[in-house]
Design a protein around this motif. Structure first.
Motif, PDB file in Angstrom:
ATOM      1  N   GLY A  23    -109.817   4.254  33.171  1.00 15.84           N
ATOM      2  CA  GLY A  23    -108.729   3.347  33.527  1.00 15.84           C
ATOM      3  C   GLY A  23    -109.277   2.096  34.188  1.00 15.84           C
ATOM      4  N   GLY A  24    -108.451   1.050  34.213  1.00 15.36           N
ATOM      5  CA  GLY A  24    -108.871  -0.207  34.821  1.00 15.36           C
ATOM      6  C   GLY A  24    -108.965  -0.106  36.332  1.00 15.36           C
ATOM      7  N   ALA A  25    -109.825  -0.940  36.922  1.00 24.06           N
ATOM      8  CA  ALA A  25    -109.962  -0.976  38.376  1.00 24.06           C
ATOM      9  C   ALA A  25    -108.872  -1.872  38.958  1.00 24.06           C
ATOM     10  CB  ALA A  25    -111.349  -1.480  38.762  1.00 24.06           C
ATOM     11  N   ASN A  26    -107.670  -1.332  39.081  1.00 22.85           N
ATOM     12  CA  ASN A  26    -106.507  -2.114  39.510  1.00 22.85           C
ATOM     13  C   ASN A  26    -106.042  -1.782  40.922  1.00 22.85           C
ATOM     14  OD1 ASN A  26    -106.184  -3.492  36.988  1.00 22.85           O
ATOM     15  ND2 ASN A  26    -105.338  -1.596  36.130  1.00 22.85           N
ATOM     16  N   PHE A  27    -106.763  -0.907  41.604  1.00 20.97           N
ATOM     17  CA  PHE A  27    -106.315  -0.479  42.929  1.00 20.97           C
ATOM     18  C   PHE A  27    -106.462  -1.593  43.961  1.00 20.97           C
ATOM     19  CE2 PHE A  27    -107.469   0.926  47.180  1.00 20.97           C
ATOM     20  CZ  PHE A  27    -106.357   1.687  47.529  1.00 20.97           C
ATOM     21  N   THR A  28    -105.422  -1.766  44.758  1.00 18.02           N
ATOM     22  CA  THR A  28    -105.484  -2.574  45.976  1.00 18.02           C
ATOM     23  C   THR A  28    -104.756  -1.798  47.069  1.00 18.02           C
ATOM     24  OG1 THR A  28    -103.443  -3.797  45.451  1.00 18.02           O
ATOM     25  CG2 THR A  28    -105.547  -4.792  44.761  1.00 18.02           C
ATOM     26  N   GLY A  29    -105.241  -1.936  48.298  1.00 17.78           N
ATOM     27  CA  GLY A  29    -104.605  -1.242  49.409  1.00 17.78           C
ATOM     28  C   GLY A  29    -104.684  -2.060  50.681  1.00 17.78           C
ATOM     29  N   SER A  30    -103.588  -2.118  51.417  1.00 21.38           N
ATOM     30  CA  SER A  30    -103.559  -2.869  52.666  1.00 21.38           C
ATOM     31  C   SER A  30    -102.772  -2.100  53.716  1.00 21.38           C
ATOM     32  CB  SER A  30    -102.943  -4.255  52.470  1.00 21.38           C
ATOM     33  OG  SER A  30    -101.589  -4.153  52.067  1.00 21.38           O
ATOM     34  N   PHE A  31    -103.173  -2.304  54.969  1.00 21.06           N
ATOM     35  CA  PHE A  31    -102.498  -1.675  56.110  1.00 21.06           C
ATOM     36  C   PHE A  31    -102.396  -2.741  57.198  1.00 21.06           C
ATOM     37  CE2 PHE A  31    -101.711   1.059  59.686  1.00 21.06           C
ATOM     38  CZ  PHE A  31    -101.083   2.168  59.153  1.00 21.06           C
ATOM     39  N   ARG A  32    -101.204  -2.886  57.778  1.00 17.60           N
ATOM     40  CA  ARG A  32    -100.973  -3.978  58.728  1.00 17.60           C
ATOM     41  C   ARG A  32    -100.184  -3.475  59.935  1.00 17.60           C
ATOM     42  NH1 ARG A  32    -100.505  -9.820  58.190  1.00 17.60           N
ATOM     43  NH2 ARG A  32     -98.921 -10.680  59.587  1.00 17.60           N
ATOM     44  N   ILE A  33    -100.644  -3.851  61.119  1.00 23.05           N
ATOM     45  CA  ILE A  33     -99.960  -3.550  62.378  1.00 23.05           C
ATOM     46  C   ILE A  33     -99.654  -4.891  63.036  1.00 23.05           C
ATOM     47  CG2 ILE A  33    -100.070  -2.327  64.579  1.00 23.05           C
ATOM     48  CD1 ILE A  33    -102.393  -0.669  63.365  1.00 23.05           C
ATOM     49  N   VAL A  52     -95.333  -1.539  61.353  1.00 19.28           N
ATOM     50  CA  VAL A  52     -96.429  -0.952  60.583  1.00 19.28           C
ATOM     51  C   VAL A  52     -96.046  -0.988  59.108  1.00 19.28           C
ATOM     52  CG1 VAL A  52     -97.869   1.086  60.212  1.00 19.28           C
ATOM     53  CG2 VAL A  52     -96.973   0.609  62.493  1.00 19.28           C
ATOM     54  N   SER A  53     -96.924  -1.555  58.291  1.00 19.44           N
ATOM     55  CA  SER A  53     -96.652  -1.591  56.852  1.00 19.44           C
ATOM     56  C   SER A  53     -97.898  -1.177  56.084  1.00 19.44           C
ATOM     57  CB  SER A  53     -96.192  -2.984  56.415  1.00 19.44           C
ATOM     58  OG  SER A  53     -97.178  -3.957  56.711  1.00 19.44           O
ATOM     59  N   MET A  54     -97.689  -0.530  54.973  1.00 22.63           N
ATOM     60  CA  MET A  54     -98.777  -0.102  54.102  1.00 22.63           C
ATOM     61  C   MET A  54     -98.344  -0.297  52.659  1.00 22.63           C
ATOM     62  SD  MET A  54    -100.560   3.641  53.627  1.00 22.63           S
ATOM     63  CE  MET A  54     -99.459   4.136  52.301  1.00 22.63           C
ATOM     64  N   ASP A  55     -99.268  -0.763  51.834  1.00 27.54           N
ATOM     65  CA  ASP A  55     -98.953  -0.970  50.423  1.00 27.54           C
ATOM     66  C   ASP A  55    -100.204  -0.656  49.602  1.00 27.54           C
ATOM     67  OD1 ASP A  55     -97.368  -1.721  48.217  1.00 27.54           O
ATOM     68  OD2 ASP A  55     -98.233  -3.721  48.209  1.00 27.54           O
ATOM     69  N   VAL A  56    -100.115   0.322  48.723  1.00 25.50           N
ATOM     70  CA  VAL A  56    -101.238   0.657  47.847  1.00 25.50           C
ATOM     71  C   VAL A  56    -100.723   0.765  46.414  1.00 25.50           C
ATOM     72  CG1 VAL A  56    -102.602   1.811  49.617  1.00 25.50           C
ATOM     73  CG2 VAL A  56    -100.996   3.139  48.289  1.00 25.50           C
ATOM     74  N   THR A  57    -101.553   0.303  45.471  1.00 28.81           N
ATOM     75  CA  THR A  57    -101.177   0.318  44.060  1.00 28.81           C
ATOM     76  C   THR A  57    -102.240   1.034  43.238  1.00 28.81           C
ATOM     77  OG1 THR A  57    -102.268  -1.806  43.665  1.00 28.81           O
ATOM     78  CG2 THR A  57     -99.951  -1.886  44.298  1.00 28.81           C
ATOM     79  N   ASP A  58    -101.844   1.452  42.043  1.00 30.75           N
ATOM     80  CA  ASP A  58    -102.721   2.150  41.104  1.00 30.75           C
ATOM     81  C   ASP A  58    -103.299   3.433  41.693  1.00 30.75           C
ATOM     82  OD1 ASP A  58    -103.907   2.528  38.610  1.00 30.75           O
ATOM     83  OD2 ASP A  58    -105.773   1.556  39.221  1.00 30.75           O
ATOM     84  N   VAL A  59    -102.409   4.255  42.246  1.00 29.53           N
ATOM     85  CA  VAL A  59    -102.813   5.569  42.761  1.00 29.53           C
ATOM     86  C   VAL A  59    -102.660   6.583  41.643  1.00 29.53           C
ATOM     87  CG1 VAL A  59    -102.415   7.321  44.519  1.00 29.53           C
ATOM     88  CG2 VAL A  59    -102.048   4.905  45.068  1.00 29.53           C
ATOM     89  N   ARG A  60    -103.732   7.281  41.349  1.00 27.08           N
ATOM     90  CA  ARG A  60    -103.744   8.226  40.237  1.00 27.08           C
ATOM     91  C   ARG A  60    -104.126   9.617  40.712  1.00 27.08           C
ATOM     92  NH1 ARG A  60    -105.326   5.210  34.884  1.00 27.08           N
ATOM     93  NH2 ARG A  60    -104.927   3.020  35.409  1.00 27.08           N
ATOM     94  N   CYS A  61    -103.871  10.591  39.889  1.00 23.35           N
ATOM     95  CA  CYS A  61    -104.202  11.964  40.265  1.00 23.35           C
ATOM     96  C   CYS A  61    -105.653  12.268  39.902  1.00 23.35           C
ATOM     97  CB  CYS A  61    -103.271  12.962  39.580  1.00 23.35           C
ATOM     98  SG  CYS A  61    -103.481  13.067  37.780  1.00 23.35           S
ATOM     99  N   VAL A  62    -106.298  13.084  40.714  1.00 26.23           N
ATOM    100  CA  VAL A  62    -107.592  13.632  40.326  1.00 26.23           C
ATOM    101  C   VAL A  62    -107.330  14.547  39.126  1.00 26.23           C
ATOM    102  CG1 VAL A  62    -109.487  15.149  41.036  1.00 26.23           C
ATOM    103  CG2 VAL A  62    -108.532  13.486  42.655  1.00 26.23           C
ATOM    104  N   PRO A  63    -108.054  14.374  38.011  1.00 27.54           N
ATOM    105  CA  PRO A  63    -107.748  15.153  36.796  1.00 27.54           C
ATOM    106  C   PRO A  63    -107.708  16.658  37.002  1.00 27.54           C
ATOM    107  CG  PRO A  63    -109.234  13.368  36.261  1.00 27.54           C
ATOM    108  CD  PRO A  63    -109.093  13.367  37.760  1.00 27.54           C
ATOM    109  N   THR A  64    -108.517  17.157  37.937  1.00 31.38           N
ATOM    110  CA  THR A  64    -108.517  18.604  38.197  1.00 31.38           C
ATOM    111  C   THR A  64    -107.505  19.002  39.263  1.00 31.38           C
ATOM    112  OG1 THR A  64    -110.311  18.276  39.795  1.00 31.38           O
ATOM    113  CG2 THR A  64    -110.939  18.851  37.531  1.00 31.38           C
ATOM    114  N   GLY A  65    -106.743  18.022  39.784  1.00 27.56           N
ATOM    115  CA  GLY A  65    -105.765  18.298  40.824  1.00 27.56           C
ATOM    116  C   GLY A  65    -104.447  18.800  40.269  1.00 27.56           C
ATOM    117  N   ALA A  66    -103.477  18.949  41.187  1.00 23.44           N
ATOM    118  CA  ALA A  66    -102.186  19.532  40.817  1.00 23.44           C
ATOM    119  C   ALA A  66    -101.046  18.536  40.857  1.00 23.44           C
ATOM    120  CB  ALA A  66    -101.884  20.697  41.768  1.00 23.44           C
ATOM    121  N   ARG A  67    -101.326  17.243  41.082  1.00 19.91           N
ATOM    122  CA  ARG A  67    -100.242  16.285  41.274  1.00 19.91           C
ATOM    123  C   ARG A  67    -100.291  15.167  40.242  1.00 19.91           C
ATOM    124  NH1 ARG A  67     -96.822  19.152  43.275  1.00 19.91           N
ATOM    125  NH2 ARG A  67     -95.631  17.210  43.210  1.00 19.91           N
TER     126      ARG A  67
END
Length: 261
Positions: free
Chosen positions: A95-105, A122-137
């Protein structure tokens, strides 16, 4: 004369001791003009590499050495700490490297006097979160790489408060003091990650809250609060059951950091 000189030295020594005590324990506390916001980028968290000297009797995980100038033992392959959540990467899970993540206080300064209207957002925003292929989610599939992550996430970080809201008796007051370390966490709430319609990016996990929403009355006006982020700030997954509030199987997914391409 000798006795008077000895008494003078004793008084001088006592005065010097008082000066030292005053220097180390202030009646009020040093504080900045301002300190907001705290803005952090988030990166995937990895397991620590451990090394033991040969013959120590303790197993060593290190099987490589990092290049100079930080020529320390290293572990191959890298292992993420999360067993359920990951991010798109062409040369890892795919998959493409599309992840971004930020945390702000960020601090909201209210008008002094009742009602207390200061707060900390407090705000948090993360994108392109995927499951570990061997995981359950694993949720909706993507065109390349792992499917969308279908569980919850949460966050936690340690705090150390120094302010003017303390007293000998319970209930708060005006004494300056440093509080025993505590933590800010969403529990018992959690962040539900939402799958996207796109087949090129994973789920989005976003949250916006405040200290007073989590703990009503925590932030008050004019208490000269110095808050240290004093512990390990991290975002954790929801474990195999996807529930971020059942902590036994949750693992660390993200920590503050930077990426150098």
């Amino acid at each position: 004369m000798a006795r008077r000189f000895t008494q003078w030295l004793t008084l001088l020594g006592g005065f010097a001791t008082l000066c030292l005590l005053a220097a180390s324990a202030q009646a009020t506390h040093p504080r900045p003009k301002s300190a907001s916001p705290v803005s952090l980028s988030l990166v995937p968290a990895y397991k620590q590499c451990t090394y033991s000297e040969p013959g120590s009797g303790t197993p060593s995980q290190a099987n490589r050495e990092h290049g100079p100038p930080l020529a320390f033992p290293s572990c191959n392959p890298p292992a993420q700490t999360s067993g359920q959540a990951t991010v798109g990467t062409p040369d890892a899970f795919g998959g493409g490297a599309n992840f971004t993540g930020s945390f702000r206080i960020s601090v909201i300064v209210g008008t002094p006097g009742p009602p207390d209207d200061s707060d900390v957002y407090v705000s948090m925003d993360v994108t392109d979160v995927r499951c570990v292929p061997t995981g359950a989610r694993c949720g909706a599939a993507n065109a390349a790489g792992p499917a969308d992550y279908s569980g919850e996430v949460g966050f936690r970080y340690g705090i150390r408060f120094t302010d003017h809201y303390n007293a000998v008796a319970p209930g708060g007051g005006t004494d300056p003091a440093t509080m025993q370390d505590a933590a800010i966490t969403l529990e018992p709430a959690a962040i539900t990650c939402a799958g996207t319609a796109s087949t090129s990016t994973g789920s989005t996990c976003a949250a916006f809250t405040s200290y007073n929403a989590l703990h009503p009355g925590l932030i008050k006006d004019s208490k000269r609060l110095v808050e240290e982020v004093a512990g390990d700030l991290h975002v954790y997954d929801g474990g195999a059951d996807g529930d971020a509030n059942t902590s036994a199987d949750n693992t660390v997914f993200l920590r503050p950091g930077v990426f150098i391409p």
